[in-house]
Each structure stands twice: as structure tokens, then as C-alpha cells.
Scaffold this active site. Structure first.
Site, short mmCIF file in Angstrom:
data_model
loop_
_atom_site.label_atom_id
_atom_site.label_comp_id
_atom_site.label_asym_id
_atom_site.label_seq_id
_atom_site.Cartn_x
_atom_site.Cartn_y
_atom_site.Cartn_z
N HIS A 193 1.62 4.35 -2.95
CA HIS A 193 1.64 5.81 -2.79
C HIS A 193 2.85 6.42 -3.48
O HIS A 193 2.75 7.46 -4.14
CB HIS A 193 1.68 6.17 -1.30
CG HIS A 193 0.34 6.15 -0.63
ND1 HIS A 193 -0.77 6.77 -1.15
CD2 HIS A 193 -0.05 5.59 0.55
CE1 HIS A 193 -1.80 6.60 -0.34
NE2 HIS A 193 -1.39 5.89 0.70
N HIS B 94 0.84 -1.20 0.00
CA HIS B 94 0.00 0.00 0.00
C HIS B 94 0.87 1.26 0.00
O HIS B 94 0.62 2.21 -0.76
CB HIS B 94 -0.92 -0.02 1.23
CG HIS B 94 -1.70 1.23 1.44
ND1 HIS B 94 -2.99 1.41 0.97
CD2 HIS B 94 -1.39 2.38 2.10
CE1 HIS B 94 -3.43 2.61 1.31
NE2 HIS B 94 -2.47 3.22 2.00
N GLU B 95 1.90 1.27 0.83
CA GLU B 95 2.79 2.43 0.89
C GLU B 95 3.62 2.56 -0.38
O GLU B 95 3.88 3.67 -0.85
CB GLU B 95 3.70 2.33 2.12
CG GLU B 95 2.96 2.24 3.45
CD GLU B 95 2.01 3.40 3.67
OE1 GLU B 95 2.33 4.53 3.28
OE2 GLU B 95 0.91 3.18 4.24
N GLU C 157 -5.98 7.22 -1.10
CA GLU C 157 -5.94 6.02 -0.26
C GLU C 157 -6.63 4.85 -0.97
O GLU C 157 -6.15 3.72 -0.95
CB GLU C 157 -6.61 6.29 1.09
CG GLU C 157 -5.86 7.26 1.99
CD GLU C 157 -4.47 6.77 2.36
OE1 GLU C 157 -4.25 5.54 2.40
OE2 GLU C 157 -3.60 7.62 2.59
#
Length: 275
Positions: A126, A122-123, A203
Site C-alpha cells: 500500500h 501487504h501493508e 486491496e
């Protein structure tokens, strides 16, 4: 971004209309952007008390990052560990090259290795989407306006007599300072509405990208449910005033319009349904 640009342009135009020279307005805007661009990563590490860790210190986490970066065709970001007991992970920095992923000890204790891998994915998403740079620049003026509003309010509250010494001019100056702070605070609040909307959309995009990267959306859904089970989520969000992209936000009583993250139910449903 269009709404944010409109708000920020209105602020700059307002400064020019009240008599501030255009050159000073331009230099002030450039200074705000420069400070945010250069200092945000160091400030985030200071707030979270995170320290960089090498591959020798954390071989397992570095091995996971190596694999994810290879899958995403992305340069490896720096890794830092925060001693915070709150389960969370953050991405901070100016660009893909200068990004840092911060993982808290609370998150490591709560999640299984596969779930932690999904959080790191997930990071990584980003960083791959350049959300770090976008949020750093997009939040610059909103954070500066909020800081100015707090500073003027604190100055008036702590030294009210200073503005009454040279009556009536001191009182006029005090009222002007107070009004400026009120306008800055209101403008910051208005700017945060599209800023939070932008954050929520990024997100959801990172959730989907992480699921696609690993091919197992259930892993990230499981991690989100564990982190949101009610225990350990801080009431105060450590990222307040910093454009850090975290897995979750602190518990808050504010409405959904001011939320930095979608609700866990929405995120899990989208992961499971892949929408």
C-alpha cells in the site's frame, strides 16, 4: 478517480450556484484537504489506541519490516501496536515518508510469524503504491460531507424549538439546514460508491504485490482465511470516517457495492491463481 472528481466538482459548482462566493468555496475545499492531510494519521492512532514501538520494544516486527523494506526498495515506515483484540493491520499517513503501519494484538496472536510477514508485505505494498496518499485525498470531501450531514441532523433533532422561536423565519432556516444536511448526506453516499470501488481495487493490487514480494502467495491466502474464519472480526469497522488501508474490513450487512474490501474468496482465488 474520474467519477469522484465529477461528484466533488458538482458539489463545489452547486455551492457557487446557490450564491456562495468562489473564494469561500476554494478556501473551504483547501481547508478540508489540509485537515485530512495533516490530521488523519493522528486520528487513526487515537481511534485504534495504537502507540509507536521502537526496535528495542519489538525487535522481531522491526526486523521483518527492515527486510521487507529492503526487498521493496522503500523507506521504513513507523510501526505502532494497537491493543485491539480484533485481528487486523492498518496503513495510515500522508505519504511514503509519513506512513505508519498499525498492527493489532489480536492479529499477532492469531497468525504464525510467516503469515504475519505476508500481512506486513501487504501493508508495505500500500505504501509503495502510494495508496495512503491517494485514499487520504480521495476520501476528504466524502468524509466532510458525511460529517456535515450528521452534524446538521443532530442539531435539528436536539434543538427543534430553536427554529420555531422566530416563526416563520426560524422554521425556514431549520428547513434549509435540514435540506442542506440531506443533500450532503446523499452526495456523500454517491461519492462513497466510486471511493469503495477504488479501495477494493487497491486491496487486490496490494495482495498481488505482497505475493510477488515474498514469492509465496499461499502465506497471505492463509492469513486471510484465518482472519476471516468468523471469530474476532468486529461488527463495527474502527476505520469508519478514516482513510486507513486495512487488511480486512469489519463485518457488515451492506452489499458489495459499499464494501471496502473484495470478498475473501475472490482475494484467495486471485492469490492462488496469480491473476
Amino acid at each position: 478517480m474520474s467519477l469522484l472528481t465529477a461528484v466533488y466538482c458538482a458539489v463545489l459548482a452547486g455551492l457557487v450556484l446557490v450564491g456562495v462566493p468562489v473564494l469561500y468555496v476554494a478556501l473551504g475545499a483547501a481547508l478540508v484537504l489540509l485537515v485530512q492531510w495533516v490530521c488523519t494519521e493522528a486520528l487513526a492512532r487515537r481511534v485504534t489506541r495504537a502507540r509507536y514501538v521502537t526496535a528495542e520494544e519489538e525487535p522481531d516486527l522491526h526486523a521483518v519490516l527492515d527486510r521487507l523494506c529492503a526487498l521493496a526498495d522503500l523507506g521504513k515506515p513507523r510501526l505502532a501496536i494497537s491493543p485491539s483484540a480484533a485481528p487486523n493491520a492498518y496503513t495510515v499517513g500522508r505519504s511514503r515518508r509519513s506512513a505508519t503501519i498499525i498492527v493489532t494484538e489480536g492479529l499477532r496472536r492469531r497468525l504464525e510469524p510467516d503469515e504475519l510477514t505476508a500481512v506486513l508485505a501487504h501493508e508495505i505494498a500500500h505504501i509503495r503504491h502510494k495508496d495512503v496518499a491517494v485514499m487520504t485525498l480521495a476520501s476528504s470531501f466524502a468524509i466532510a460531507l458525511a460529517a456535515f450531514a450528521k452534524g446538521t441532523g443532530r442539531a435539528v433533532a436536539e434543538a427543534p424549538g430553536m427554529f420555531l422561536e422566530e416563526f416563520p423565519y426560524g422554521l425556514l432556516i431549520g428547513l434549509t439546514v435540514l435540506a442542506s444536511g440531506a443533500v450532503a448526506g446523499l452526495t456523500s453516499f454517491v461519492a462513497h460508491l466510486p471511493l469503495r470501488w477504488l479501495s477494493r481495487s487497491r486491496e487486490l493490487a496490494a495482495d498481488r504485490a505482497a505475493a510477488d514480494l515474498l514469492g509465496q502467495p499461499s502465506l497471505l491466502a492463509s492469513a486471510l482465511l484465518k482472519v476471516h474464519d468468523g471469530a474476532g472480526i468486529p461488527v463495527r469497522d474502527l476505520r469508519r470516517g478514516l482513510p486507513a488501508l486495512g487488511l480486512v474490513a469489519g463485518r457488515t450487512s451492506r452489499g458489495s457495492l459499499m464494501a471496502t474490501h473484495p470478498s475473501v474468496h475472490v482475494r484467495v482465488a486471485r492469490l492462488i491463481n496469480k491473476r
